[in-house]
Design an enzyme around this catalytic site. Structure first.
Site, PDB file in Angstrom:
ATOM      1  N   ASP A  86      -6.811   5.580  -9.326  1.00 33.14           N
ATOM      2  CA  ASP A  86      -8.252   5.465  -9.065  1.00 33.14           C
ATOM      3  C   ASP A  86      -8.812   6.843  -8.716  1.00 33.14           C
ATOM      4  O   ASP A  86      -8.245   7.547  -7.890  1.00 33.14           O
ATOM      5  CB  ASP A  86      -8.493   4.496  -7.905  1.00 33.14           C
ATOM      6  N   GLU A 133      -1.709  -0.233 -19.560  1.00 34.04           N
ATOM      7  CA  GLU A 133      -2.962  -0.850 -19.969  1.00 34.04           C
ATOM      8  C   GLU A 133      -4.087   0.178 -19.931  1.00 34.04           C
ATOM      9  O   GLU A 133      -4.901   0.276 -20.838  1.00 34.04           O
ATOM     10  CB  GLU A 133      -3.291  -2.024 -19.032  1.00 34.04           C
ATOM     11  N   ASN A 184       0.855  -1.166   0.000  1.00 37.26           N
ATOM     12  CA  ASN A 184       0.000   0.000   0.000  1.00 37.26           C
ATOM     13  C   ASN A 184       0.898   1.226   0.000  1.00 37.26           C
ATOM     14  O   ASN A 184       1.447   1.611   1.030  1.00 37.26           O
ATOM     15  CB  ASN A 184      -0.902  -0.010   1.225  1.00 37.26           C
ATOM     16  N   SER A 185       1.051   1.829  -1.159  1.00 36.74           N
ATOM     17  CA  SER A 185       2.002   2.939  -1.274  1.00 36.74           C
ATOM     18  C   SER A 185       1.572   4.136  -0.441  1.00 36.74           C
ATOM     19  O   SER A 185       2.381   4.989  -0.121  1.00 36.74           O
ATOM     20  CB  SER A 185       2.122   3.354  -2.728  1.00 36.74           C
ATOM     21  N   LEU A 235       0.066   6.962 -12.719  1.00 34.15           N
ATOM     22  CA  LEU A 235      -0.614   6.905 -14.010  1.00 34.15           C
ATOM     23  C   LEU A 235      -2.015   6.336 -13.851  1.00 34.15           C
ATOM     24  O   LEU A 235      -2.190   5.230 -13.362  1.00 34.15           O
ATOM     25  CB  LEU A 235       0.214   6.053 -14.986  1.00 34.15           C
TER      26      LEU A 235
HETATM   27  C1  LIG Z   1      -6.711   2.482 -12.605  1.00 34.21           C
HETATM   28  S1  LIG Z   1      -5.330   1.516 -12.168  1.00 34.21           S
HETATM   29  C2  LIG Z   1      -4.021   2.122 -13.203  1.00 34.21           C
HETATM   30  C3  LIG Z   1      -2.919   1.118 -13.353  1.00 34.21           C
HETATM   31  C4  LIG Z   1      -1.738   1.530 -14.210  1.00 34.21           C
HETATM   32  N1  LIG Z   1      -1.015   2.647 -13.615  1.00 34.21           N
HETATM   33  C5  LIG Z   1      -2.193   1.835 -15.605  1.00 34.21           C
HETATM   34  O1  LIG Z   1      -2.070   2.994 -16.004  1.00 34.21           O
HETATM   35  O2  LIG Z   1      -2.631   0.923 -16.295  1.00 34.21           O
HETATM   36  C6  LIG Z   1      -4.872   2.101 -10.580  1.00 34.21           C
HETATM   37  C7  LIG Z   1      -4.023   1.124  -9.849  1.00 34.21           C
HETATM   38  O3  LIG Z   1      -3.559   1.654  -8.627  1.00 34.21           O
HETATM   39  C8  LIG Z   1      -3.582   0.629  -7.663  1.00 34.21           C
HETATM   40  N2  LIG Z   1      -3.622   1.239  -6.323  1.00 34.21           N
HETATM   41  C9  LIG Z   1      -4.646   1.932  -5.788  1.00 34.21           C
HETATM   42  N3  LIG Z   1      -4.327   2.335  -4.552  1.00 34.21           N
HETATM   43  C10 LIG Z   1      -3.076   1.881  -4.311  1.00 34.21           C
HETATM   44  C11 LIG Z   1      -2.208   1.966  -3.189  1.00 34.21           C
HETATM   45  N4  LIG Z   1      -2.577   2.606  -2.087  1.00 34.21           N
HETATM   46  N5  LIG Z   1      -0.997   1.389  -3.271  1.00 34.21           N
HETATM   47  C12 LIG Z   1      -0.619   0.738  -4.402  1.00 34.21           C
HETATM   48  N6  LIG Z   1      -1.401   0.630  -5.470  1.00 34.21           N
HETATM   49  C13 LIG Z   1      -2.615   1.190  -5.441  1.00 34.21           C
HETATM   50  C14 LIG Z   1      -4.815  -0.150  -7.995  1.00 34.21           C
HETATM   51  O4  LIG Z   1      -4.772  -1.445  -7.458  1.00 34.21           O
HETATM   52  C15 LIG Z   1      -4.782  -0.138  -9.494  1.00 34.21           C
HETATM   53  O5  LIG Z   1      -4.083  -1.228 -10.009  1.00 34.21           O
END
Ligand SMILES: C[S@@+](CC[C@H](N)C(=O)[O-])C[C@H]1O[C@@H](n2cnc3c(N)ncnc32)[C@H](O)[C@@H]1O
Lengths: 274, 435
Positions: free
Chosen positions: A173, A249, A150-151, A170
């Site tokens: 959410d 993606e 969890n970043s 990038l």
């Molecule tokens: C909409 S996706 C975008 C993924 C990728 N960056 C792309 O452009 O295809 C957002 C990603 O952020 C991850 N994410 C959300 N909150 C996070 C957190 N606190 N720590 C790490 N990853 C997180 C989600 O699991 C998801 O895979």
């Protein structure tokens, strides 16, 4: 031909939304020196190497998803260590494919099985992807890896002060509802931590297809005393910038739908306190 | 399902009726002592030798739920109290009149007054630190200055030189932030993270060398260690594991639900005397810090009566007395059995007054009898609420157990059983393989 084909991802669909506040079941290192990076980048940490300064991770892709950005950046900066951070286990697809290519499959597989019950499907996917990548790019992708974490809570557990040269956010959410804004991965408070792990001069890249989130990220960066907007000219020259919308993606999906994107690119600057 | 569980733990509703430990604070020149238990602030003026009732001439609300944090300002002119009722009250210690009442959005877990008394900072249950200026007479709006994302801040202290603010949380972290000149614009520059605790951090205190040229930070926590840090760069200099000294079982032998933790730490400003409270030790442990060797060592244990497990400690720089309090609020009537006193507290004082001041370590601490305490019976009556506290061993044992449980509940994140996790996973249809 079938070996180079990417397997269908719908088998591996992850949840549509993840809650960064939810408490986790992945291991968290206590401090950066506890992270065994030789495990992630064995090629850069040869066993018989002198105890000279160890290479450090310089780029971080936060919320890396399936890791498309890392895969694109890897050949552009072959000597730079990069890491993806992903909350959901989908990133472990990438981890597995990397480990396979590095003959560390056994270790990682065991690690991975503790997180998922569909390990069999995953390994099949990974084998396919690995074979595809290996067939076309022998000897590459040694400089990229991924951690499940969890970043929003554990950035300082992974990186020392001033370690990172680039950070990527990038298509994060959007968390539309106002009461969920504090779940956004870019906020003034979290920028304090990102500023801490970034070297002065380092660059933070953000992009989204949600206009409101784009405005939000920009305004957070604008308000923050340790970040300054990168100039137009410099942005044009930066080879990384065009990857922001094309490499991942999510970016590709937006591009296919001819959606608009909103970027904010800022530089870490020194404090003006003293 | 997952979301709702998380929201629940976030808002901390689970803690509403949990026992809150009694707290103690001593004025820097030992001119007054305050015990906070439940919503009560019990003040005793040692100079005038009398009990004091804090008043609010501005007509602000009094505390109505457990006070969770109290502190004197560095110069002793001000005092702050805050807690579960979401209000922060600033008191003038000359008159014990309330001069500010600040409304927080959430419950408050830690408070501090900046070194120059210009600001009050308070941490809420969402891990956000807020600040309000004390330079104006009227109340101004509190603004957020920093945050520990989705964590609970357990302790917050300003460095003695006023340059830094240290915040500790339940996620093993200590953050050292530059306290800026214009603090109302936020504290964005992180000086360091002190990482090394393997469980929640419960308490912090700054110490510095005699000539004040170099400062250090001490911390204690759920991993039953006291750690010494160079907070300028986050380096862990020394870890003092208290397990053995406290006569506690090895970590592996401690039952999961019977975990013990360091709950409070206080130190003379030059580090020659450090007092530590541990949940499973009836008394205090005294440590000392060697700045040149950068080590901590356990000097002495001061045992107290059975079931007297201090919940809070206070020490003034002249370090003549170490003040300790034990007590809890919100004890259920079953805990108290045949005792009607809801806010049971007991105060014990360790004296270090001795003829020989040459060597701090050789001073023999003396646990004062009730008849020997400064302020005497009057003080005990005010701070304890009764004089027969010493006889209530069963009630204190219950209080110790309640405080321990509530701390664990607050610090330990909900752990779901493997089966429960599996069930949740299975019920998530988005993970199902569609073939
Ligand atoms: C909409 S996706 C975008 C993924 C990728 N960056 C792309 O452009 O295809 C957002 C990603 O952020 C991850 N994410 C959300 N909150 C996070 C957190 N606190 N720590 C790490 N990853 C997180 C989600 O699991 C998801 O895979």
């Amino acid at each position: 031909m079938s070996s180079a084909r990417l397997p269908r991802k719908r088998f591996y669909r992850a949840r549509a939304h993840s809650n960064p506040l939810s408490d986790s079941h992945f291991p968290v290192p206590n401090c950066p020196s506890e992270v065994d990076y030789s495990f992630h980048y064995p090629y850069f940490f040869p066993k018989d190497a002198p105890p000279a300064p160890k290479p450090k991770v310089r780029f971080a892709d936060v919320g890396c998803g399936f890791g498309g950005m890392l895969v694109s950046l890897s050949p552009l900066f072959p000597d730079t260590l990069m890491i993806g951070m992903e909350l959901r286990d989908k990133a472990f697809l990438l981890l597995l494919f990397l480990s396979l290519s590095l003959s560390l499959f056994i270790n990682y597989a065991e690690y991975f099985i503790s997180f998922t019950r569909s390990a069999h499907q995953v390994t099949e996917y990974v084998k396919d992807r690995i074979q595809g990548l290996r067939a076309t790019n022998p000897g590459q992708y040694n400089n990229i890896s991924v951690v499940r974490t969890n970043s929003m809570k554990y950035i300082p557990n992974y990186f020392e002060k001033g370690q990172l040269l680039k950070m990527f956010f990038l298509f994060p959410d959007p968390h539309f509802k106002e009461k969920n804004h504090r779940r956004r991965v870019v906020s003034v408070q979290l920028l304090d931590e990102y500023a801490y792990v970034m070297e002065v001069g380092g660059i933070i890249y953000t992009v989204t297809d949600v206009e409101e989130l784009g405005d939000w990220m920009k305004s957070c960066l604008e308000k923050h005393p340790l970040f300054e907007a990168v100039g137009e000219e410099e942005i044009k020259k930066d080879p990384v910038v065009k990857l922001l919308t094309s490499a991942t993606e999510e970016g590709q999906k937006v591009a296919r739908n001819e959606g608009q994107t909103f970027m904010a690119i800022y530089r870490r600057v020194a404090s003006k306190e003293d | 399902m997952e979301e709702s569980l998380v929201e629940e733990s976030e808002s901390g509703n689970a803690c509403t009726d949990e026992a809150a430990p009694a707290l103690i604070a001593v004025h820097p020149t030992e001119s007054s002592v305050v015990v906070a238990v439940g919503s009560e602030l019990r003040v005793f003026d040692l100079k005038e030798d009398c009990a004091v009732s804090p008043v609010d001439d501005l007509g602000g609300p009094h505390h109505s739920a457990s006070i969770r944090a109290i502190s004197f300002s560095f110069d002793g002119e001000l005092f702050v109290s805050a807690g579960d009722d979401k209000i922060v009250k600033i008191w003038k210690t000359g008159s014990w009149n309330c001069i500010h009442t600040i409304q927080s959005e959430k419950r408050v877990s830690a408070v501090s007054i900046s070194q120059d008394s210009g600001y009050v900072t308070f941490a809420d249950k969402f891990g956000v630190v807020w600040i309000m200026s004390l330079k104006e007479d009227r109340d101004t709006k509190a603004v957020p200055i920093l945050g520990h994302y989705c964590s609970i801040i357990t302790s917050m202290k300003f460095s003695p030189d006023g340059r830094f603010i240290a915040t500790a949380d339940r996620d093993h972290k200590i953050r050292i932030t530059v306290f800026p000149r214009n603090a109302l614009k936020g504290a964005h520059e992180i000086q360091s993270f002190c990482l090394g605790h393997t469980d929640f951090v419960s308490c912090l205190t700054f110490v510095c060398t005699q000539d004040q040229s170099k400062g250090f930070l001490l911390s204690g926590g759920g991993d039953l260690t006291v750690r010494l840090w160079d907070y300028s760069n986050g380096t862990l200099l020394y870890t003092c594991a208290l397990g053995n000294e406290a006569g506690i079982l090895e970590a592996s032998e401690i039952e999961e639900n019977n975990k013990t933790a360091v709950t409070d730490i206080c130190a003379s400003s030059n580090g020659s005397l450090i007092a530590v409270a541990v949940q499973s030790y009836n008394g205090v442990m005294l440590l000392s810090c060697d700045f040149s060797a950068r080590t901590l060592s356990c000097v002495k244990k001061v045992p107290m009566e059975k079931s007297y497990i201090p919940t809070s400690l206070a020490l003034v720089s002249s370090k003549e007395h170490l003040w300790t309090v034990m007590g809890a609020s919100n004890l259920s009537s079953s805990d108290l059995s045949n005792n009607k006193e809801q806010l049971l507290t007991r105060v014990r004082i360790v004296s270090f007054i001795q003829k020989d001041f040459s060597d701090a370590c050789s001073r023999d601490p003396v646990l004062l009898e009730d008849s020997q305490v400064p302020g005497g019976e009057k003080l005990l009556m005010q701070l304890q609420g009764s004089l027969d506290a010493a006889t209530q061993e069963a009630a204190f044992a219950a209080a110790a157990a309640a405080v321990r449980t509530s701390l664990q509940n607050m610090m330990i994140k909900k752990q779901y059983s493997v089966e429960r996790r599996e069930l949740r996973k299975r019920n998530r249809n988005d993970k199902k393989i569609k073939s």
